[in-house]
Structure formats: C-alpha cells, structure tokens
Design a protein around this motif. Structure first.
Motif, PDB file in Angstrom:
ATOM      1  N   TYR A  98       0.838  -1.198   0.000  1.00 53.33           N
ATOM      2  CA  TYR A  98       0.000   0.000   0.000  1.00 53.33           C
ATOM      3  C   TYR A  98       0.872   1.246   0.000  1.00 53.33           C
ATOM      4  O   TYR A  98       0.615   2.212  -0.722  1.00 53.33           O
ATOM      5  CB  TYR A  98      -0.908  -0.047   1.226  1.00 53.33           C
ATOM      6  CG  TYR A  98      -1.851   1.117   1.372  1.00 53.33           C
ATOM      7  CD1 TYR A  98      -1.745   1.980   2.448  1.00 53.33           C
ATOM      8  CD2 TYR A  98      -2.864   1.338   0.442  1.00 53.33           C
ATOM      9  CE1 TYR A  98      -2.618   3.043   2.597  1.00 53.33           C
ATOM     10  CE2 TYR A  98      -3.744   2.401   0.579  1.00 53.33           C
ATOM     11  CZ  TYR A  98      -3.617   3.254   1.671  1.00 53.33           C
ATOM     12  OH  TYR A  98      -4.471   4.300   1.807  1.00 53.33           O
ATOM     13  N   ASN A  99       1.895   1.258   0.842  1.00 49.86           N
ATOM     14  CA  ASN A  99       2.881   2.327   0.846  1.00 49.86           C
ATOM     15  C   ASN A  99       4.148   1.848   1.530  1.00 49.86           C
ATOM     16  O   ASN A  99       4.217   0.708   2.015  1.00 49.86           O
ATOM     17  CB  ASN A  99       2.349   3.614   1.492  1.00 49.86           C
ATOM     18  CG  ASN A  99       1.916   3.417   2.932  1.00 49.86           C
ATOM     19  OD1 ASN A  99       2.560   2.701   3.686  1.00 49.86           O
ATOM     20  ND2 ASN A  99       0.832   4.065   3.327  1.00 49.86           N
ATOM     21  N   GLN A 107       7.336   3.373   4.213  1.00 53.11           N
ATOM     22  CA  GLN A 107       7.816   4.458   5.054  1.00 53.11           C
ATOM     23  C   GLN A 107       9.263   4.239   5.429  1.00 53.11           C
ATOM     24  O   GLN A 107       9.673   3.103   5.710  1.00 53.11           O
ATOM     25  CB  GLN A 107       6.993   4.542   6.363  1.00 53.11           C
ATOM     26  CG  GLN A 107       5.826   5.494   6.316  1.00 53.11           C
ATOM     27  CD  GLN A 107       5.096   5.630   7.640  1.00 53.11           C
ATOM     28  OE1 GLN A 107       4.194   4.880   7.953  1.00 53.11           O
ATOM     29  NE2 GLN A 107       5.505   6.621   8.414  1.00 53.11           N
ATOM     30  N   LEU A 164       7.173   9.113   3.473  1.00 51.28           N
ATOM     31  CA  LEU A 164       6.144   8.136   3.128  1.00 51.28           C
ATOM     32  C   LEU A 164       5.966   8.163   1.622  1.00 51.28           C
ATOM     33  O   LEU A 164       5.772   9.242   1.047  1.00 51.28           O
ATOM     34  CB  LEU A 164       4.827   8.485   3.815  1.00 51.28           C
ATOM     35  CG  LEU A 164       3.586   7.727   3.369  1.00 51.28           C
ATOM     36  CD1 LEU A 164       3.632   6.295   3.881  1.00 51.28           C
ATOM     37  CD2 LEU A 164       2.319   8.425   3.855  1.00 51.28           C
ATOM     38  N   GLN A 191       3.616   6.555  -1.351  1.00 53.57           N
ATOM     39  CA  GLN A 191       2.458   5.740  -1.704  1.00 53.57           C
ATOM     40  C   GLN A 191       2.853   4.805  -2.854  1.00 53.57           C
ATOM     41  O   GLN A 191       3.778   5.088  -3.609  1.00 53.57           O
ATOM     42  CB  GLN A 191       1.283   6.623  -2.110  1.00 53.57           C
ATOM     43  CG  GLN A 191       0.835   7.608  -1.051  1.00 53.57           C
ATOM     44  CD  GLN A 191       0.234   6.941   0.186  1.00 53.57           C
ATOM     45  OE1 GLN A 191      -0.043   5.744   0.196  1.00 53.57           O
ATOM     46  NE2 GLN A 191       0.045   7.714   1.238  1.00 53.57           N
ATOM     47  N   ASN A 215       3.890  -1.207   4.130  1.00 55.49           N
ATOM     48  CA  ASN A 215       2.513  -1.314   4.610  1.00 55.49           C
ATOM     49  C   ASN A 215       1.792  -2.220   3.623  1.00 55.49           C
ATOM     50  O   ASN A 215       1.598  -1.853   2.469  1.00 55.49           O
ATOM     51  CB  ASN A 215       1.907   0.084   4.655  1.00 55.49           C
ATOM     52  CG  ASN A 215       0.558   0.111   5.308  1.00 55.49           C
ATOM     53  OD1 ASN A 215      -0.036  -0.921   5.591  1.00 55.49           O
ATOM     54  ND2 ASN A 215       0.061   1.299   5.558  1.00 55.49           N
ATOM     55  N   THR A 275      -3.538  -4.465   3.041  1.00 58.41           N
ATOM     56  CA  THR A 275      -4.578  -5.177   3.763  1.00 58.41           C
ATOM     57  C   THR A 275      -5.663  -4.242   4.266  1.00 58.41           C
ATOM     58  O   THR A 275      -6.662  -4.687   4.777  1.00 58.41           O
ATOM     59  CB  THR A 275      -3.976  -5.886   4.986  1.00 58.41           C
ATOM     60  OG1 THR A 275      -3.482  -4.889   5.882  1.00 58.41           O
ATOM     61  CG2 THR A 275      -2.859  -6.818   4.585  1.00 58.41           C
ATOM     62  N   GLY A 276      -5.439  -2.946   4.131  1.00 62.86           N
ATOM     63  CA  GLY A 276      -6.395  -1.979   4.659  1.00 62.86           C
ATOM     64  C   GLY A 276      -6.255  -1.757   6.139  1.00 62.86           C
ATOM     65  O   GLY A 276      -6.994  -0.965   6.713  1.00 62.86           O
ATOM     66  N   PHE A 277      -5.306  -2.463   6.780  1.00 65.99           N
ATOM     67  CA  PHE A 277      -5.172  -2.348   8.222  1.00 65.99           C
ATOM     68  C   PHE A 277      -3.912  -1.608   8.658  1.00 65.99           C
ATOM     69  O   PHE A 277      -3.611  -1.541   9.822  1.00 65.99           O
ATOM     70  CB  PHE A 277      -5.173  -3.742   8.869  1.00 65.99           C
ATOM     71  CG  PHE A 277      -6.475  -4.444   8.743  1.00 65.99           C
ATOM     72  CD1 PHE A 277      -6.599  -5.582   7.960  1.00 65.99           C
ATOM     73  CD2 PHE A 277      -7.595  -3.970   9.398  1.00 65.99           C
ATOM     74  CE1 PHE A 277      -7.815  -6.230   7.848  1.00 65.99           C
ATOM     75  CE2 PHE A 277      -8.807  -4.622   9.294  1.00 65.99           C
ATOM     76  CZ  PHE A 277      -8.924  -5.754   8.516  1.00 65.99           C
ATOM     77  N   GLN A 278      -3.152  -1.069   7.713  1.00 63.24           N
ATOM     78  CA  GLN A 278      -1.957  -0.286   8.040  1.00 63.24           C
ATOM     79  C   GLN A 278      -1.020  -1.056   8.944  1.00 63.24           C
ATOM     80  O   GLN A 278      -0.576  -0.559   9.977  1.00 63.24           O
ATOM     81  CB  GLN A 278      -2.339   1.060   8.667  1.00 63.24           C
ATOM     82  CG  GLN A 278      -3.181   1.900   7.717  1.00 63.24           C
ATOM     83  CD  GLN A 278      -3.764   3.130   8.376  1.00 63.24           C
ATOM     84  OE1 GLN A 278      -3.965   3.162   9.578  1.00 63.24           O
ATOM     85  NE2 GLN A 278      -4.023   4.143   7.576  1.00 63.24           N
ATOM     86  N   LYS A 279      -0.723  -2.290   8.595  1.00 60.37           N
ATOM     87  CA  LYS A 279       0.205  -3.121   9.334  1.00 60.37           C
ATOM     88  C   LYS A 279       1.564  -3.037   8.649  1.00 60.37           C
ATOM     89  O   LYS A 279       1.701  -3.345   7.473  1.00 60.37           O
ATOM     90  CB  LYS A 279      -0.275  -4.576   9.327  1.00 60.37           C
ATOM     91  CG  LYS A 279       0.737  -5.571   9.865  1.00 60.37           C
ATOM     92  CD  LYS A 279       0.241  -6.982   9.657  1.00 60.37           C
ATOM     93  CE  LYS A 279       1.323  -8.010   9.959  1.00 60.37           C
ATOM     94  NZ  LYS A 279       0.858  -9.387   9.693  1.00 60.37           N
ATOM     95  N   LEU A 280       2.574  -2.599   9.411  1.00 56.74           N
ATOM     96  CA  LEU A 280       3.910  -2.420   8.847  1.00 56.74           C
ATOM     97  C   LEU A 280       4.760  -3.663   9.053  1.00 56.74           C
ATOM     98  O   LEU A 280       4.743  -4.268  10.131  1.00 56.74           O
ATOM     99  CB  LEU A 280       4.605  -1.229   9.493  1.00 56.74           C
ATOM    100  CG  LEU A 280       3.983   0.148   9.250  1.00 56.74           C
ATOM    101  CD1 LEU A 280       4.853   1.231   9.874  1.00 56.74           C
ATOM    102  CD2 LEU A 280       3.796   0.410   7.771  1.00 56.74           C
ATOM    103  N   PHE A 296       8.739  -4.480   8.959  1.00 58.55           N
ATOM    104  CA  PHE A 296       9.997  -3.732   9.016  1.00 58.55           C
ATOM    105  C   PHE A 296      11.184  -4.570   8.577  1.00 58.55           C
ATOM    106  O   PHE A 296      11.210  -5.793   8.758  1.00 58.55           O
ATOM    107  CB  PHE A 296      10.267  -3.284  10.454  1.00 58.55           C
ATOM    108  CG  PHE A 296       9.468  -2.099  10.905  1.00 58.55           C
ATOM    109  CD1 PHE A 296       8.193  -2.264  11.401  1.00 58.55           C
ATOM    110  CD2 PHE A 296      10.008  -0.824  10.839  1.00 58.55           C
ATOM    111  CE1 PHE A 296       7.450  -1.167  11.837  1.00 58.55           C
ATOM    112  CE2 PHE A 296       9.289   0.274  11.270  1.00 58.55           C
ATOM    113  CZ  PHE A 296       8.005   0.099  11.764  1.00 58.55           C
ATOM    114  N   GLY A 297      12.199  -3.877   8.061  1.00 54.52           N
ATOM    115  CA  GLY A 297      13.512  -4.464   7.932  1.00 54.52           C
ATOM    116  C   GLY A 297      14.234  -4.336   9.263  1.00 54.52           C
ATOM    117  O   GLY A 297      13.710  -3.774  10.232  1.00 54.52           O
TER     118      GLY A 297
END
Lengths: 113, 115
Positions: free
Chosen positions: A31-32, A34, A49, A51, A93, A96-101, A103-104
């Motif tokens: 989704y995006n 950061q 950020l 997109q 991100n 999923t629509g849930f903004q779950k990140l 990470f590395g």
C-alpha cells in the motif's frame, strides 16, 4: 509472507558524503512504504512516506525512491552530517487496509566529523 | 499538537509478573497499533485497535492483550512475563477522517526489562 531486507546493516562515512541506503521487499502488493529514523533507545521518527503509486518523495536532504515492481526502495542522504547518525528503518505497509507495517532490521549509520 | 505519548518510559519486572503499558494517540487519530522491538531487530506487529476492537493481530501469544478506550487511547497488557518479553514496546497511531495518508506515527516507546 512479506520479508524486508536492508543493506548494508551498518555504514560509516565521513561528514559531507552523499550516501544511499537500500531496502528490498519480497511481495510487491504494498500500500505504501515508510522510512524511519531511530536514535539509540528511542522511538521511531517518520522521515518519508511513499504511496504505491508514487516513484519518489523528497524532504530536505532526503530523497526516497520506490520501484514497486522490482521490490526496491532507496533512501538517499545528501551532504551527510554527524547529526544524521542513527538507525534507518524501512517498513512496507501491506495492502490489507489495516496499516500493518513489516519492518527491515535497519541500517546503522555513523557519520564522522 | 502532542504526538503519540507512551507511559511508562522504563520499567523492570520479574518473570511471571504482569505489566500494563499505555498509549495516547496523536490528535485526530483513531487507530492504535502496538509493536515489539527486540534489541538489534526491527519492530514486530503485535495488534491494532480501531473503534475499541482488536481488528488485526500478529504472531503473538494470548498472553498479550490490549484495550482501546472511547478517547482512542490504548493499553497493552502482558501476563506471565518471560525473559524473552524484554524489549522496547512501541505504540503507533494513524487514521482519522482528515487527509488520512496511511502514515503511522510512533511514540518514544516503553522499555521493558524482565529479570
């Protein structure tokens, strides 16, 4: 399962150098993306950020690019300063629509005067 | 405009004890997520709360639970603490009705040490 890899794990440069931090991800359905900065023992500061429809974002001396199809992002830091010393984290991100990140593990940057 | 605030900043517990961590989201945000960051690692997603309900959960055991209040603040509870629960616990907020870009904003974290 999405996996995020950051290379190099650590980087030491003299003040004034331009540098590039790399981030790669295995699943391009994001989704995006950061980029964050983390000082030792501290929380995360959002830097940029991007997109999924964008190719790059700029803020001051920082420029982040995104190539979703190849699963890559880069963070370019121009004219590095000792105050840039920190760990830089990339996070994707998932779509999923849930903004779950996801990470590395980060790149630890040291800029010497 | 206050950002994401977390408390306490540091705490020490012993194995088997329970801990509660607190988070207030950034003004205008309605979604709170919790992450665990072990030393030298990237943060790992624990769960997310929206409209006072857990709407997504990462790969964490049921010892980890949470709550969101009507004012959008949130708590993270961890029961039966293990040595491996020692970490920096980060709260992130997002969402809201105005210019929601999907960007997450993090607090300074709560450093938990389990002895």
């Amino acid at each position: 399962k999405q996996e995020v890899t950051q290379i190099p794990a650590a980087l030491s440069v003299p003040e004034g150098e331009n540098l590039v931090l790399n981030c790669s991800f295995t699943d391009s359905a994001i989704y995006n993306l950061q980029w964050f900065r983390q000082d030792p023992g501290k929380g995360l500061t959002s830097l940029l950020l991007i997109q999924s429809s964008q190719r790059e974002q700029t803020s001051g001396r920082l420029n982040a690019s995104l190539d979703k199809s190849s699963g890559r992002s880069t963070l370019y830091i121009a004219a590095s300063q000792p105050g840039d010393s920190a760990t830089y984290l990339c996070a994707v991100n998932m779509n999923t629509g849930f903004q779950k990140l996801v990470f590395g593990t980060g790149t630890r940057l040291l800029v010497s005067p | 405009d206050a950002g994401v605030t977390q408390s306490p900043t540091h705490l020490i517990k012993t194995r088997g004890q329970q801990v509660t961590l607190r988070c207030s989201p950034k003004s205008g945000h309605d979604t709170v997520s919790w992450y665990q960051q072990a030393l030298g690692q990237g943060p790992q997603f624990i769960f997310q709360y929206y409209e006072e309900e857990e709407r997504q959960r990462g790969n964490f055991p049921d010892r980890f639970s949470g709550h969101q209040f009507p004012n959008y603040s949130s708590e993270l509870n961890v029961n039966a603490l293990l040595l491996g629960d020692s970490a920096l616990y980060l709260c992130a907020s997002s969402g809201g009705s105005l210019s929601n870009t999907g960007e997450l904003f993090f607090g300074e974290g709560s450093r938990l040490t389990v002895l």
